[in-house]
Design a protein around this motif. Structure first.
Motif, PDB file in Angstrom:
ATOM      1  N   ILE A   1      -4.255  60.792 -19.631  1.00 21.21           N
ATOM      2  CA  ILE A   1      -3.416  60.913 -20.822  1.00 21.21           C
ATOM      3  C   ILE A   1      -2.031  61.365 -20.389  1.00 21.21           C
ATOM      4  O   ILE A   1      -1.898  62.158 -19.455  1.00 21.21           O
ATOM      5  CB  ILE A   1      -4.037  61.893 -21.843  1.00 21.21           C
ATOM      6  CG1 ILE A   1      -3.246  61.888 -23.147  1.00 21.21           C
ATOM      7  CG2 ILE A   1      -4.161  63.282 -21.280  1.00 21.21           C
ATOM      8  CD1 ILE A   1      -3.949  62.595 -24.283  1.00 21.21           C
ATOM      9  N   VAL A   2      -1.012  60.825 -21.031  1.00 20.23           N
ATOM     10  CA  VAL A   2       0.368  61.192 -20.733  1.00 20.23           C
ATOM     11  C   VAL A   2       0.884  62.065 -21.874  1.00 20.23           C
ATOM     12  O   VAL A   2       0.891  61.654 -23.030  1.00 20.23           O
ATOM     13  CB  VAL A   2       1.263  59.948 -20.575  1.00 20.23           C
ATOM     14  CG1 VAL A   2       2.694  60.347 -20.318  1.00 20.23           C
ATOM     15  CG2 VAL A   2       0.736  59.058 -19.469  1.00 20.23           C
ATOM     16  N   VAL A   3       1.290  63.305 -21.514  1.00 18.40           N
ATOM     17  CA  VAL A   3       1.813  64.252 -22.492  1.00 18.40           C
ATOM     18  C   VAL A   3       3.195  64.669 -22.036  1.00 18.40           C
ATOM     19  O   VAL A   3       3.358  65.216 -20.942  1.00 18.40           O
ATOM     20  CB  VAL A   3       0.896  65.493 -22.622  1.00 18.40           C
ATOM     21  CG1 VAL A   3       1.453  66.455 -23.643  1.00 18.40           C
ATOM     22  CG2 VAL A   3      -0.519  65.083 -22.978  1.00 18.40           C
ATOM     23  N   ASN A   4       4.194  64.400 -22.870  1.00 17.47           N
ATOM     24  CA  ASN A   4       5.595  64.728 -22.572  1.00 17.47           C
ATOM     25  C   ASN A   4       6.034  64.236 -21.189  1.00 17.47           C
ATOM     26  O   ASN A   4       6.663  64.942 -20.425  1.00 17.47           O
ATOM     27  CB  ASN A   4       5.836  66.238 -22.691  1.00 17.47           C
ATOM     28  CG  ASN A   4       5.701  66.714 -24.116  1.00 17.47           C
ATOM     29  OD1 ASN A   4       5.860  65.945 -25.055  1.00 17.47           O
ATOM     30  ND2 ASN A   4       5.374  67.979 -24.296  1.00 17.47           N
ATOM     31  N   GLY A   5       5.650  63.004 -20.867  1.00 20.83           N
ATOM     32  CA  GLY A   5       6.079  62.389 -19.613  1.00 20.83           C
ATOM     33  C   GLY A   5       5.249  62.754 -18.401  1.00 20.83           C
ATOM     34  O   GLY A   5       5.498  62.246 -17.308  1.00 20.83           O
TER      35      GLY A   5
END
Length: 149
Positions: free
Chosen positions: A60-64
């Motif tokens: 998962i990608v969170v804030n880049g």
């Protein structure tokens, strides 16, 4: 591809099933039926001992920033995984459920204007049981009368 596995224990024997092969699982009054690869299997209620769903292993990608698992992203943002699941069940977005900080206990102010960290601390200061405070508050008794000795 998802690495999610489902395991079912029937009559003390464990069966592992790939997540993609399980189409439907239905719990009735006394019967459990499971559909695997298009075949329906009926299992009596008493024979099912344990059913376990493992964590879905997706990145998962969170804030880049990319995290290998959702649990690692929750840990980085200090959000318990149980809170993440609760928020998803309430319709939150996946990213918002991770990024939004968990609320701590709210501050409390008594009738004299004194600030306390929580209702528990205020009740301790006045020598009143917290459950008694909430019970009287539900009955719409004013805080002045609740906190008076």
């Amino acid at each position: 591809m998802c690495e999610r596995k489902t395991s079912v224990v029937v009559n003390d024997r464990q069966y592992k099933i790939n997540h993609g092969s399980v189409k439907k699982m239905k719990m009735c009054e006394r019967k459990t039926s499971i559909v695997v690869n298009g075949r329906r299997y009926k299992i009596s209620h008493g024979s099912v001992k344990k059913m376990k769903m493992c964590e879905r292993k997706t990145s998962i990608v969170v804030n880049g920033r990319r995290y290998k698992t959702i649990k690692s992203a929750c840990k980085a943002y200090h959000t318990p995984y149980s809170i993440y699941n609760l928020r998803l069940s309430r319709g939150w977005d996946r990213i918002d459920a991770i990024v939004t900080p968990v609320q701590q206990g709210k501050q409390c102010v008594d009738h004299l204007g004194n600030h306390y960290d929580s209702v528990t601390h205020m009740c301790e200061a006045y020598g009143i049981d917290r459950n008694t405070f909430y019970r009287k508050k539900r009955k719409n008794i004013p805080i002045e009368k609740i906190l008076m000795p």
